[in-house]
Design a protein around this motif. Structure first.
Motif, PDB file in Angstrom:
ATOM      1  N   PHE A  86       0.815  -1.222   0.000  1.00  0.00           N
ATOM      2  CA  PHE A  86       0.000   0.000   0.000  1.00  0.00           C
ATOM      3  C   PHE A  86       0.850   1.274   0.000  1.00  0.00           C
ATOM      4  O   PHE A  86       0.407   2.337   0.433  1.00  0.00           O
ATOM      5  N   ASN A  87       2.097   1.130  -0.461  1.00  0.00           N
ATOM      6  CA  ASN A  87       3.017   2.273  -0.583  1.00  0.00           C
ATOM      7  C   ASN A  87       3.275   2.986   0.744  1.00  0.00           C
ATOM      8  O   ASN A  87       3.471   4.209   0.791  1.00  0.00           O
ATOM      9  N   ILE A  88       3.258   2.224   1.827  1.00  0.00           N
ATOM     10  CA  ILE A  88       3.659   2.724   3.141  1.00  0.00           C
ATOM     11  C   ILE A  88       5.086   2.236   3.371  1.00  0.00           C
ATOM     12  O   ILE A  88       5.360   1.046   3.149  1.00  0.00           O
ATOM     13  N   PRO A  89       6.029   3.104   3.745  1.00  0.00           N
ATOM     14  CA  PRO A  89       7.418   2.656   3.920  1.00  0.00           C
ATOM     15  C   PRO A  89       7.510   1.461   4.878  1.00  0.00           C
ATOM     16  O   PRO A  89       7.233   1.597   6.076  1.00  0.00           O
ATOM     17  N   PRO A  90       7.857   0.266   4.384  1.00  0.00           N
ATOM     18  CA  PRO A  90       7.881  -0.923   5.246  1.00  0.00           C
ATOM     19  C   PRO A  90       8.909  -0.846   6.357  1.00  0.00           C
ATOM     20  O   PRO A  90       8.767  -1.496   7.392  1.00  0.00           O
ATOM     21  N   GLU A  91       9.963  -0.012   6.146  1.00  0.00           N
ATOM     22  CA  GLU A  91      10.978   0.125   7.193  1.00  0.00           C
ATOM     23  C   GLU A  91      10.421   0.789   8.455  1.00  0.00           C
ATOM     24  O   GLU A  91      11.055   0.774   9.510  1.00  0.00           O
ATOM     25  N   GLY A  92       9.187   1.321   8.348  1.00  0.00           N
ATOM     26  CA  GLY A  92       8.530   1.906   9.521  1.00  0.00           C
ATOM     27  C   GLY A  92       8.263   0.886  10.623  1.00  0.00           C
ATOM     28  O   GLY A  92       7.940   1.258  11.757  1.00  0.00           O
ATOM     29  N   ILE A  93       8.386  -0.407  10.294  1.00  0.00           N
ATOM     30  CA  ILE A  93       8.225  -1.457  11.309  1.00  0.00           C
ATOM     31  C   ILE A  93       9.210  -1.252  12.461  1.00  0.00           C
ATOM     32  O   ILE A  93       8.970  -1.695  13.590  1.00  0.00           O
ATOM     33  N   ALA A  94      10.307  -0.546  12.181  1.00  0.00           N
ATOM     34  CA  ALA A  94      11.325  -0.287  13.212  1.00  0.00           C
ATOM     35  C   ALA A  94      10.745   0.480  14.393  1.00  0.00           C
ATOM     36  O   ALA A  94      11.220   0.339  15.530  1.00  0.00           O
ATOM     37  N   PHE A  95       9.696   1.279  14.152  1.00  0.00           N
ATOM     38  CA  PHE A  95       9.151   2.117  15.215  1.00  0.00           C
ATOM     39  C   PHE A  95       8.228   1.360  16.174  1.00  0.00           C
ATOM     40  O   PHE A  95       7.877   1.887  17.228  1.00  0.00           O
ATOM     41  N   ILE A  96       7.829   0.143  15.782  1.00  0.00           N
ATOM     42  CA  ILE A  96       7.010  -0.631  16.723  1.00  0.00           C
ATOM     43  C   ILE A  96       7.789  -1.793  17.348  1.00  0.00           C
ATOM     44  O   ILE A  96       7.296  -2.446  18.261  1.00  0.00           O
ATOM     45  N   LEU A  97       9.015  -2.022  16.862  1.00  0.00           N
ATOM     46  CA  LEU A  97       9.820  -3.118  17.414  1.00  0.00           C
ATOM     47  C   LEU A  97      10.121  -2.953  18.910  1.00  0.00           C
ATOM     48  O   LEU A  97      10.063  -3.927  19.658  1.00  0.00           O
ATOM     49  N   PRO A  98      10.466  -1.722  19.383  1.00  0.00           N
ATOM     50  CA  PRO A  98      10.792  -1.603  20.817  1.00  0.00           C
ATOM     51  C   PRO A  98       9.644  -1.993  21.746  1.00  0.00           C
ATOM     52  O   PRO A  98       9.892  -2.456  22.864  1.00  0.00           O
ATOM     53  N   ILE A  99       8.420  -1.803  21.302  1.00  0.00           N
ATOM     54  CA  ILE A  99       7.265  -2.070  22.167  1.00  0.00           C
ATOM     55  C   ILE A  99       6.567  -3.372  21.785  1.00  0.00           C
ATOM     56  O   ILE A  99       5.611  -3.796  22.452  1.00  0.00           O
ATOM     57  N   ASP A 100       7.075  -4.020  20.730  1.00  0.00           N
ATOM     58  CA  ASP A 100       6.364  -5.196  20.213  1.00  0.00           C
ATOM     59  C   ASP A 100       6.284  -6.332  21.231  1.00  0.00           C
ATOM     60  O   ASP A 100       5.284  -7.039  21.294  1.00  0.00           O
ATOM     61  N   HIS A 101       7.325  -6.509  22.038  1.00  0.00           N
ATOM     62  CA  HIS A 101       7.309  -7.594  23.037  1.00  0.00           C
ATOM     63  C   HIS A 101       6.125  -7.436  23.981  1.00  0.00           C
ATOM     64  O   HIS A 101       5.425  -8.410  24.295  1.00  0.00           O
ATOM     65  N   PHE A 102       5.879  -6.200  24.407  1.00  0.00           N
ATOM     66  CA  PHE A 102       4.807  -5.960  25.380  1.00  0.00           C
ATOM     67  C   PHE A 102       3.426  -6.061  24.716  1.00  0.00           C
ATOM     68  O   PHE A 102       2.466  -6.510  25.337  1.00  0.00           O
ATOM     69  N   CYS A 103       3.343  -5.654  23.445  1.00  0.00           N
ATOM     70  CA  CYS A 103       2.091  -5.850  22.708  1.00  0.00           C
ATOM     71  C   CYS A 103       1.841  -7.336  22.480  1.00  0.00           C
ATOM     72  O   CYS A 103       0.691  -7.796  22.518  1.00  0.00           O
ATOM     73  N   ASP A 104       2.919  -8.071  22.256  1.00  0.00           N
ATOM     74  CA  ASP A 104       2.803  -9.507  21.999  1.00  0.00           C
ATOM     75  C   ASP A 104       2.267 -10.257  23.222  1.00  0.00           C
ATOM     76  O   ASP A 104       1.640 -11.309  23.088  1.00  0.00           O
ATOM     77  N   MET A 105       2.500  -9.723  24.406  1.00  0.00           N
ATOM     78  CA  MET A 105       1.953 -10.339  25.618  1.00  0.00           C
ATOM     79  C   MET A 105       0.424 -10.361  25.546  1.00  0.00           C
ATOM     80  O   MET A 105      -0.212 -11.390  25.791  1.00  0.00           O
ATOM     81  N   GLY A 106      -0.151  -9.216  25.186  1.00  0.00           N
ATOM     82  CA  GLY A 106      -1.607  -9.131  25.063  1.00  0.00           C
ATOM     83  C   GLY A 106      -2.131  -9.926  23.888  1.00  0.00           C
ATOM     84  O   GLY A 106      -3.176 -10.574  23.974  1.00  0.00           O
ATOM     85  N   ARG A 107      -1.387  -9.896  22.756  1.00  0.00           N
ATOM     86  CA  ARG A 107      -1.804 -10.654  21.571  1.00  0.00           C
ATOM     87  C   ARG A 107      -1.863 -12.144  21.875  1.00  0.00           C
ATOM     88  O   ARG A 107      -2.833 -12.818  21.536  1.00  0.00           O
ATOM     89  N   SER A 108      -0.818 -12.655  22.503  1.00  0.00           N
ATOM     90  CA  SER A 108      -0.730 -14.096  22.771  1.00  0.00           C
ATOM     91  C   SER A 108      -1.847 -14.551  23.701  1.00  0.00           C
ATOM     92  O   SER A 108      -2.475 -15.593  23.480  1.00  0.00           O
ATOM     93  N   MET A 109      -2.099 -13.772  24.741  1.00  0.00           N
ATOM     94  CA  MET A 109      -3.152 -14.126  25.688  1.00  0.00           C
ATOM     95  C   MET A 109      -4.520 -14.119  24.995  1.00  0.00           C
ATOM     96  O   MET A 109      -5.355 -15.002  25.245  1.00  0.00           O
ATOM     97  N   THR A 110      -4.742 -13.160  24.116  1.00  0.00           N
ATOM     98  CA  THR A 110      -6.014 -13.070  23.397  1.00  0.00           C
ATOM     99  C   THR A 110      -6.175 -14.224  22.406  1.00  0.00           C
ATOM    100  O   THR A 110      -7.281 -14.744  22.221  1.00  0.00           O
ATOM    101  N   ASN A 111      -5.066 -14.634  21.778  1.00  0.00           N
ATOM    102  CA  ASN A 111      -5.109 -15.793  20.882  1.00  0.00           C
ATOM    103  C   ASN A 111      -5.571 -17.040  21.630  1.00  0.00           C
ATOM    104  O   ASN A 111      -6.369 -17.832  21.121  1.00  0.00           O
ATOM    105  N   VAL A 112      -5.061 -17.218  22.849  1.00  0.00           N
ATOM    106  CA  VAL A 112      -5.424 -18.379  23.665  1.00  0.00           C
ATOM    107  C   VAL A 112      -6.911 -18.321  24.024  1.00  0.00           C
ATOM    108  O   VAL A 112      -7.633 -19.323  23.931  1.00  0.00           O
ATOM    109  N   LEU A 113      -7.379 -17.141  24.431  1.00  0.00           N
ATOM    110  CA  LEU A 113      -8.794 -16.978  24.776  1.00  0.00           C
ATOM    111  C   LEU A 113      -9.687 -17.310  23.582  1.00  0.00           C
ATOM    112  O   LEU A 113     -10.673 -18.040  23.718  1.00  0.00           O
TER     113      LEU A 113
END
Length: 417
Positions: A364-391
């Motif tokens: 969608f012509n969004i700079p893919p390298e922008g993923i770098a800006f969510i990497l520092p917080i991704d671990h903590f977001c992944d905590m909520g994602r993983s728990m929700t996947n289980v639910l």
């Protein structure tokens, strides 16, 4: 009482992990890298112990579940109900993420250095996981032994379905084989009870490592992003539990109590895969039919990742907001549909959510390298994602079990009449 002891031990380990990580990050910065790498080994040991038994458990339980169903119409019926639930839940999850990221606009006005994106280089080389060829190769195993060796759940599911269907056609000849696999699954589930007592150490290692690396101030930097995402998870939980209540009634609270340990472990270790064996055990203890659990849960782990789905639209639009890339409503709805399809092609791929986001941004012509800006917080977001996947997977399995229970009751009534 044992379950409560383990639950309490995990909570204590979670708190100790935060304390240890904070001490290292704020008072001993020169030891951060060494401490993080070493303490993380505790989490690695726990997750590898669980991964060790996932493949035989999925294979044995799924084969036995299909073989015991006997009627291929029932296999098809349960499979259709499961996929119907998965697709609907995925669309709802993606939609919630899309609405909230547009409402809160966490990326608008974010003060990031747009040139500092080197941390994204590793992910930018992995987007080939979304090609049609790689999807087919990932879906169908060329060797079941290779699938077992790499814990490819989706490939094991495909082989197990064929094996189980073939076994069910052999009649009396199949009984010894079914009995053998049934006993093996019992042994593996017994191993689960031992391995779960290492969970507190795994939780301590995973949390202490993350906090020592990033510290607690990261929550301030990403407060708007985390707040909007957390609200999205709360809404998604409310929707899932409400639908669960409509189908299984007040038993939904009994189910939540039964899966409290898998939820907490998934939250602490950021791995829904790590709780698969325990979830199988707890769903059976809750009262779900073993053949429904054996068939539906492995499918859910491949196709029903509600928390991850919500995160996909949320994070993709967030990156667009950072770079001030205009997206019409039509573009965003098209993105939602693209994510709905592409996300199903990377089940079991490491860091799958991030890879899907990178590929979608490029599309969608969004700079893919922008993923770098969510990497520092991704671990903590992944905590909520993983728990929700289980639910989501627990509720879908319990709901389909309830549907089948009603179906069998109706058929029995018709037979009597």
């Amino acid at each position: 009482m044992k379950n409560n002891k383990l639950f309490i031990a995990i909570i204590i380990a979670l708190v100790i992990g935060v304390i240890f990580g904070s001490i290292i990050h704020y008072t001993l910065p020169e030891y951060i890298e060494g401490f993080s790498n070493n303490i993380k080994l505790l989490g690695t040991i726990f997750i590898r112990l669980v991964q060790m038994i996932i493949a035989p458990l999925v294979f044995c339980t799924l084969v036995v579940g299909i073989a015991k169903m006997g009627d291929m119409k029932m296999v098809g019926r349960v499979g259709m109900k499961a996929m119907g639930w998965f697709i609907t839940a995925s669309m709802v999850s993606l939609g919630i993420g899309l609405v909230l990221v547009n409402w809160f606009k966490p990326g608008v006005g974010a003060n990031f250095d747009l040139n500092n994106v080197s941390s994204a280089n590793d992910l930018l080389t992995k987007t080939d996981a979304l090609s049609l060829q790689s999807f087919i190769e990932h879906l169908i195993p060329k060797s079941i032994f290779e699938a077992f060796a790499h814990n490819e759940i989706l490939q094991i599911v495909v082989f197990s379905v064929f094996f189980g269907i073939a076994l069910s056609t052999l009649g009396k000849k199949a009984k010894p084989v079914i009995k053998l696999f049934d006993r093996i699954s019992e042994v593996v589930l017994k191993m689960v009870t031992y391995i779960m007592w290492t969970a507190p150490l795994g939780v301590l290692g995973a949390i202490a490592s993350a906090v020592s690396l990033y510290g607690l101030t990261i929550f301030i930097t990403y407060a708007k992003y985390l707040g909007a995402f957390a609200l999205g998870l709360v809404i998604l939980w409310a929707v899932l539990i409400f639908v669960g209540f409509l189908i299984i009634g007040k038993d939904v609270w009994k189910l939540l109590k039964a899966i409290k340990e898998p939820l907490l472990i998934a939250f602490s270790t950021t791995s829904s895969e790590a709780v698969f064996p325990k979830l199988v055990e707890q769903l059976k203890a809750y009262g779900c039919s073993s053949k429904i659990v054996s068939f539906t849960l492995p499918l859910g782990y491949s196709f029903n990742l509600d928390g991850s789905m919500m995160y996909l639209t949320f994070a993709s639009i967030f990156i667009a907001q950072i770079y001030d890339v205009p997206m019409t409503l039509g573009d965003q709805i098209l993105m939602l549909l693209v994510l709905m399809v592409t996300s199903k092609g990377v089940a079991g791929v490491p860091r799958a959510s991030l890879i899907v986001i990178v590929a979608t941004c490029a599309m969608f012509n969004i700079p893919p390298e922008g993923i770098a800006f969510i990497l520092p917080i991704d671990h903590f977001c992944d905590m909520g994602r993983s728990m929700t996947n289980v639910l989501g997977n627990a509720l879908s399995t319990a709901a389909i079990d309830k549907f089948e229970e009603k179906e069998e009751h109706t058929n029995e009534t018709l037979d009597i009449e």
